[in-house]
Design an enzyme around this catalytic site. Structure first.
Site, mmCIF file in Angstrom:
data_model
loop_
_atom_site.group_PDB
_atom_site.id
_atom_site.type_symbol
_atom_site.label_atom_id
_atom_site.label_comp_id
_atom_site.label_asym_id
_atom_site.label_seq_id
_atom_site.Cartn_x
_atom_site.Cartn_y
_atom_site.Cartn_z
ATOM 1 N N SER A 282 0.819 -1.211 0.000
ATOM 2 C CA SER A 282 0.000 0.000 0.000
ATOM 3 C C SER A 282 0.855 1.264 0.000
ATOM 4 O O SER A 282 0.347 2.367 -0.182
ATOM 5 C CB SER A 282 -0.925 -0.010 1.211
ATOM 6 O OG SER A 282 -0.154 -0.131 2.388
ATOM 7 N N CYS A 283 2.160 1.105 0.217
ATOM 8 C CA CYS A 283 3.077 2.241 0.170
ATOM 9 C C CYS A 283 3.179 2.770 -1.269
ATOM 10 O O CYS A 283 2.826 2.090 -2.222
ATOM 11 C CB CYS A 283 4.467 1.836 0.634
ATOM 12 S SG CYS A 283 4.561 1.359 2.363
#
Lengths: 203, 165
Positions: free
Chosen positions: B29-30
């Site tokens: 999700s980064c």
């Protein structure tokens, strides 16, 4: 307030022992399910800087199967099971009594098998910790992913980013004696749950 | 070639110049924010972890949050001679690794990370010229400061190339 940065050796030992008791019950549950002997290591409490989290467990790009569950209740957190792809196949094979060639994808039904195994182990793990601490702990339904280890593990550690630059994982490795299979079971207490857990034990 | 580059771990940020290569491996999700000034081949990569720094009161690392990483990248690049109006950005990541059916998509951290980086870019007038974002799979990123090209590797789709405009 106890935080990751100021945990004492006594705190670490307590967390290790909590992991040990939980994992012992989880290993027994898995052993009964598989009719196989399961060995587990003494848990390791890993405290890592966020930027280095991906480097452990064989590197960020290693392909792994991850089963992720949220923990609700008095001491919220996360639980992740990580298996090498081959080991996840072995696990499915034993439960299903079927032969999977090495290069076949894990199908939907097999994913459910892995999710259910994780669910059963997590139930045993959290139950044992609940009895020990008197804290109420429940798990969500499991979610499955097969992808890069970094992508999977980082997603579970975001909460630590909101309070500091370190993450903590209580890591237990379990192995099967007969077949070549090993996996990791991680309990990742939310930053605010550390104090709750330690207080419940009385340290 | 991904592993030989300078590794930018979660919440880290680095600004440098050609012929260096920057990489972030195993993004979930980064978001990897790759900023580049083509004219002088100065660029930087921020491995953004969370959308919003406003919950944070104490000193923090600007690379960690979308809203602080973008202006910080630009400032550091300007120190190395970049001109703000020439800087372009490519963003990669923001996946949703574990989907729970019951979950509200508004809570999806990947989506919020993408939004926060987009908003931060609009705020200071830096164009996002290419992107590989969203989905349910991890990505590795290699940013070549010699060419401005960004390579995105995934497990099922191989390696894809994105270019600065």
């Amino acid at each position: 307030m106890v935080t990751i940065e100021n945990l004492s050796n006594v705190h670490l030992d307590v967390l290790k022992e909590i992991g040990n008791i939980g994992a012992g019950h989880a290993a027994t549950a898995l052993s009964q399910l598989m009719s196989e002997r399961i060995e587990m290591t003494v848990p390791n409490v890993s405290i890592l800087t966020l930027s280095k989290v991906s480097d452990f467990l064989g590197g960020p790009e290693k392909i792994v199967v991850g089963i992720y569950m949220k923990v609700f209740g008095d001491a919220p957190g996360k639980i992740i099971f990580l298996f090498n792809y081959d080991d996840a196949q072995t696990l499915v094979k034993i439960v299903n009594s079927k032969t999977l060639p090495g290069d076949v994808e894990i199908e939907d039904l097999d994913q459910s098998v892995l999710q259910e195994i994780s669910n059963i182990m997590t139930g045993a793990y959290l139950n044992a910790i609940s009895r020990l601490t008197g804290l109420n702990m429940l798990s969500s339904v499991p979610a499955y992913a097969c992808d890069m280890a970094g992508a999977i593990i980082n997603s579970a550690l975001l909460d630590f980013g909101m309070v500091g630059d370190y993450a903590m994982l209580i890591d237990t490795q379990f192995k099967m004696t007969q077949e070549k299979m090993d996996g990791h079971f991680f309990l990742i207490p939310d930053p605010g749950s550390l104090q709750v857990i330690l207080e419940a034990i009385g340290v | 070639m991904f592993v030989d580059a300078i590794q930018i771990g979660m919440a880290e940020l680095k600004v440098t110049q050609a012929p260096e290569k920057l990489a972030s491996l195993g993004l979930g999700s980064c978001i990897a924010v790759c900023a580049y000034d083509q004219a002088i081949k100065v660029g930087g990569l921020a491995h953004v972890m969370l959308p919003d720094s406003s919950i944070f009161r104490e000193n923090f690392n600007p690379g960690k949050f979308g809203d602080t990483a973008v202006p910080f990248l630009v400032r550091e690049m300007v120190k190395l001679g970049a001109i703000q109006s020439r800087i372009q950005v490519i963003i990669v990541g923001g996946a949703h690794m574990f989907a729970f059916k019951s979950e509200d998509s508004l809570l999806d951290i990947g989506v919020r990370n993408i939004q926060s980086v987009e908003e931060a870019c609009v705020k200071i007038g830096i164009p996002i010229v290419a992107r590989s974002v969203g989905g349910k799979f991890g990505r590795s990123v290699l940013f070549d400061l010699n060419t401005g090209k960004v390579y995105v590797r995934t497990i099922n789709q191989g390696t894809m190339e994105l270019s600065m405009g």
